[in-house]
Design a protein around this motif. Sequence first.
Motif, PDB file in Angstrom:
ATOM      1  N   ILE A 220      12.609  14.988 -18.565  1.00  0.00           N
ATOM      2  CA  ILE A 220      14.041  14.770 -18.779  1.00  0.00           C
ATOM      3  C   ILE A 220      14.798  14.888 -17.458  1.00  0.00           C
ATOM      4  CG2 ILE A 220      16.104  15.749 -19.860  1.00  0.00           C
ATOM      5  CD1 ILE A 220      14.387  16.465 -22.265  1.00  0.00           C
ATOM      6  N   ALA A 221      14.425  15.867 -16.641  1.00  0.00           N
ATOM      7  CA  ALA A 221      15.086  16.057 -15.353  1.00  0.00           C
ATOM      8  C   ALA A 221      14.905  14.843 -14.455  1.00  0.00           C
ATOM      9  CB  ALA A 221      14.548  17.311 -14.678  1.00  0.00           C
ATOM     10  N   ARG A 222      13.695  14.260 -14.444  1.00  0.00           N
ATOM     11  CA  ARG A 222      13.471  13.068 -13.622  1.00  0.00           C
ATOM     12  C   ARG A 222      14.366  11.922 -14.060  1.00  0.00           C
ATOM     13  NH1 ARG A 222       7.923  14.675 -13.640  1.00  0.00           N
ATOM     14  NH2 ARG A 222       7.518  13.412 -15.499  1.00  0.00           N
ATOM     15  N   THR A 223      14.538  11.762 -15.372  1.00  0.00           N
ATOM     16  CA  THR A 223      15.403  10.695 -15.873  1.00  0.00           C
ATOM     17  C   THR A 223      16.857  10.938 -15.497  1.00  0.00           C
ATOM     18  OG1 THR A 223      13.913  10.300 -17.746  1.00  0.00           O
ATOM     19  CG2 THR A 223      16.165   9.475 -17.947  1.00  0.00           C
ATOM     20  N   LEU A 224      17.295  12.179 -15.667  1.00  0.00           N
ATOM     21  CA  LEU A 224      18.706  12.502 -15.424  1.00  0.00           C
ATOM     22  C   LEU A 224      19.080  12.422 -13.961  1.00  0.00           C
ATOM     23  CD1 LEU A 224      19.118  15.518 -17.849  1.00  0.00           C
ATOM     24  CD2 LEU A 224      19.862  13.168 -18.202  1.00  0.00           C
ATOM     25  N   THR A 225      18.139  12.692 -13.079  1.00  0.00           N
ATOM     26  CA  THR A 225      18.440  12.638 -11.652  1.00  0.00           C
ATOM     27  C   THR A 225      18.198  11.251 -11.067  1.00  0.00           C
ATOM     28  OG1 THR A 225      16.200  13.487 -11.219  1.00  0.00           O
ATOM     29  CG2 THR A 225      17.998  15.090 -11.267  1.00  0.00           C
ATOM     30  N   SER A 226      17.740  10.324 -11.905  1.00  0.00           N
ATOM     31  CA  SER A 226      17.580   8.942 -11.459  1.00  0.00           C
ATOM     32  C   SER A 226      18.892   8.195 -11.653  1.00  0.00           C
ATOM     33  CB  SER A 226      16.467   8.261 -12.262  1.00  0.00           C
ATOM     34  OG  SER A 226      16.897   8.016 -13.597  1.00  0.00           O
ATOM     35  N   ARG A 227      18.888   6.924 -11.343  1.00  0.00           N
ATOM     36  CA  ARG A 227      20.107   6.116 -11.496  1.00  0.00           C
ATOM     37  C   ARG A 227      20.481   5.881 -12.949  1.00  0.00           C
ATOM     38  NH1 ARG A 227      18.052   0.002  -9.842  1.00  0.00           N
ATOM     39  NH2 ARG A 227      16.311  -0.125 -11.328  1.00  0.00           N
ATOM     40  N   TRP A 228      19.579   6.244 -13.875  1.00  0.00           N
ATOM     41  CA  TRP A 228      19.844   6.012 -15.304  1.00  0.00           C
ATOM     42  C   TRP A 228      20.513   7.205 -15.970  1.00  0.00           C
ATOM     43  CZ3 TRP A 228      19.378   1.125 -16.130  1.00  0.00           C
ATOM     44  CH2 TRP A 228      18.409   0.378 -15.454  1.00  0.00           C
ATOM     45  N   GLY A 229      20.595   8.342 -15.303  1.00  0.00           N
ATOM     46  CA  GLY A 229      21.104   9.550 -15.950  1.00  0.00           C
ATOM     47  C   GLY A 229      22.533   9.436 -16.436  1.00  0.00           C
ATOM     48  N   LEU A 230      23.459   9.104 -15.549  1.00  0.00           N
ATOM     49  CA  LEU A 230      24.873   9.019 -15.930  1.00  0.00           C
ATOM     50  C   LEU A 230      25.152   7.848 -16.871  1.00  0.00           C
ATOM     51  CD1 LEU A 230      26.594   9.987 -12.554  1.00  0.00           C
ATOM     52  CD2 LEU A 230      25.957  11.445 -14.482  1.00  0.00           C
ATOM     53  N   PRO A 231      24.559   6.661 -16.640  1.00  0.00           N
ATOM     54  CA  PRO A 231      24.746   5.582 -17.622  1.00  0.00           C
ATOM     55  C   PRO A 231      24.239   5.945 -19.018  1.00  0.00           C
ATOM     56  CG  PRO A 231      23.961   4.671 -15.557  1.00  0.00           C
ATOM     57  CD  PRO A 231      23.884   6.169 -15.431  1.00  0.00           C
ATOM     58  N   LEU A 232      23.163   6.730 -19.089  1.00  0.00           N
ATOM     59  CA  LEU A 232      22.656   7.156 -20.387  1.00  0.00           C
ATOM     60  C   LEU A 232      23.682   8.010 -21.115  1.00  0.00           C
ATOM     61  CD1 LEU A 232      20.414   7.589 -22.501  1.00  0.00           C
ATOM     62  CD2 LEU A 232      19.595   9.501 -21.111  1.00  0.00           C
ATOM     63  N   THR A 255      20.561  17.850 -22.028  1.00  0.00           N
ATOM     64  CA  THR A 255      20.465  17.470 -20.621  1.00  0.00           C
ATOM     65  C   THR A 255      21.009  18.512 -19.662  1.00  0.00           C
ATOM     66  OG1 THR A 255      22.595  16.298 -20.775  1.00  0.00           O
ATOM     67  CG2 THR A 255      20.601  15.024 -21.218  1.00  0.00           C
ATOM     68  N   CYS A 256      22.125  19.140 -20.001  1.00  0.00           N
ATOM     69  CA  CYS A 256      22.739  20.091 -19.067  1.00  0.00           C
ATOM     70  C   CYS A 256      21.920  21.363 -18.932  1.00  0.00           C
ATOM     71  CB  CYS A 256      24.167  20.417 -19.507  1.00  0.00           C
ATOM     72  SG  CYS A 256      25.287  19.011 -19.396  1.00  0.00           S
ATOM     73  N   ARG A 261      22.636  21.572 -12.548  1.00  0.00           N
ATOM     74  CA  ARG A 261      23.481  21.116 -11.438  1.00  0.00           C
ATOM     75  C   ARG A 261      24.140  19.769 -11.727  1.00  0.00           C
ATOM     76  NH1 ARG A 261      18.210  20.046  -9.836  1.00  0.00           N
ATOM     77  NH2 ARG A 261      17.781  17.909  -9.138  1.00  0.00           N
ATOM     78  N   ARG A 262      23.671  19.060 -12.759  1.00  0.00           N
ATOM     79  CA  ARG A 262      24.267  17.771 -13.126  1.00  0.00           C
ATOM     80  C   ARG A 262      25.222  17.906 -14.301  1.00  0.00           C
ATOM     81  NH1 ARG A 262      23.420  13.139 -10.118  1.00  0.00           N
ATOM     82  NH2 ARG A 262      22.865  11.833 -11.908  1.00  0.00           N
ATOM     83  N   ALA A 263      25.508  19.129 -14.715  1.00  0.00           N
ATOM     84  CA  ALA A 263      26.284  19.344 -15.939  1.00  0.00           C
ATOM     85  C   ALA A 263      27.674  18.706 -15.862  1.00  0.00           C
ATOM     86  CB  ALA A 263      26.406  20.838 -16.229  1.00  0.00           C
ATOM     87  N   LEU A 264      28.379  18.904 -14.756  1.00  0.00           N
ATOM     88  CA  LEU A 264      29.738  18.366 -14.654  1.00  0.00           C
ATOM     89  C   LEU A 264      29.724  16.850 -14.664  1.00  0.00           C
ATOM     90  CD1 LEU A 264      32.743  18.774 -14.330  1.00  0.00           C
ATOM     91  CD2 LEU A 264      32.407  18.944 -11.855  1.00  0.00           C
ATOM     92  N   LEU A 360      29.688  22.226 -19.666  1.00  0.00           N
ATOM     93  CA  LEU A 360      29.641  23.269 -18.644  1.00  0.00           C
ATOM     94  C   LEU A 360      29.019  24.558 -19.183  1.00  0.00           C
ATOM     95  CD1 LEU A 360      33.086  22.707 -16.888  1.00  0.00           C
ATOM     96  CD2 LEU A 360      30.818  21.936 -16.171  1.00  0.00           C
ATOM     97  N   ALA A 361      29.268  24.851 -20.452  1.00  0.00           N
ATOM     98  CA  ALA A 361      28.647  26.040 -21.050  1.00  0.00           C
ATOM     99  C   ALA A 361      27.128  25.882 -21.109  1.00  0.00           C
ATOM    100  CB  ALA A 361      29.214  26.287 -22.443  1.00  0.00           C
ATOM    101  N   CYS A 362      26.661  24.692 -21.478  1.00  0.00           N
ATOM    102  CA  CYS A 362      25.208  24.450 -21.509  1.00  0.00           C
ATOM    103  C   CYS A 362      24.624  24.485 -20.099  1.00  0.00           C
ATOM    104  CB  CYS A 362      24.924  23.101 -22.172  1.00  0.00           C
ATOM    105  SG  CYS A 362      25.249  23.076 -23.946  1.00  0.00           S
TER     106      CYS A 362
END
Length: 399
Positions: A220-232, A255-256, A261-264, A360-362
Amino acid sequence: MVTGRGYGKGRDWGKHSAALLRRALWWTLLTLTGGVSRQGHLPPGGCVVVANHTSHADTAALLAALDAHHAPTIAAAADYWFASPWRSRVCSRLAAGFPVRRTGGGMDDLLAKRDDLRAGRAVVLFPEGTRARRGELGAFHKGALVLARQADVPVVPVGIAGTDRLLPKHGKLRPSLVRVRVGAPLPPTATPEEARDAVAALHRHTTEEPLRDSRTRKRIARTLTSRWGLPLAFAWAFAEALSWPLMPELLLAVTCVAVPRRALKLSLSALAGTLAGGVLALQLAASGTDVPHPLTTDRMRAEAHTQLTSQSASAVRHQPWNGIPFKVYAAEAGHAGVPAPDWLAQSSLARGSRTLTVGLACGAFGFLAHRLRRLYGVYLILLTAGFTIGLSLIVAGWS
């Protein structure tokens, strides 16, 4: 009249209580900055603790990890930590520091701690004399070993890892897990070279030991830190505002926690998707196009329509708390003729407060539970079960 023995016991009790409070303080602070773990224990009775030194955070790590009943006291450079009254108070009260002169008289300062060692306390020294560069271990000065010999107590090597990342030399504070490994005691006759080798081995082993992690979390971390994370995150929230039955807060809880570190960014992306989907849902409903809303009820739609008819766009403020999905409010806003700009403004406040709070809580939870990330799969199982039960109760309550 108070006897000398009673006074001594009272003084020892005070030192142990202060050590316990310091340990609680630094354990809490290090937990908030990534966590702290310890392996091994100090031996019974007094001992001289020698550790590697790369960061000012090493003192906090040792105070948080070492046993409070040893009431550890830590040697500090007199020309720096005791150069001013306020710095002296901070060092002595919060870090149990005692001054050691680096030029002339330092050995006398150390030997003055023999009585503390014989009373069962731990005296902590950084034999390198200064903070080393990351990954390096300098030569050990002989003062710690002379003190152990004079007091006839063991020398305990300790390896510290993670503090050089938490608070680098001349750097800024950043999150990191701190690990402290207490080694087997060395005899009082140990040489500086033997003590250094023991500390180096502990430090190397602690640094190289991988943290156990969940394969699911890593994927999951690899997906979220790739270019697809925010569009997802955007697409999930956008789809939920139209028809998708799983709310974006569920995605954020997954995800958070996986990548704190990508929570926000993930929360903001989900919020943008929610608002965009909500405006589209309103316009579709206003034009007479109704999309499916699975896991919703007629009573939900009736309640949302009544609120929107009487309160207009401001009725959406009830949505984060009453269990009615956002897509229902968005569609009924279109049926009730709510202006799109008003809807966007009010839903930004209502959804923004909930989405950002949850995200942010998560993220904070994932940050605090960093060292337990091997249990991420268990967390997902509990999250899925809790969400399923909660959703079932909400739907049943509005049926």
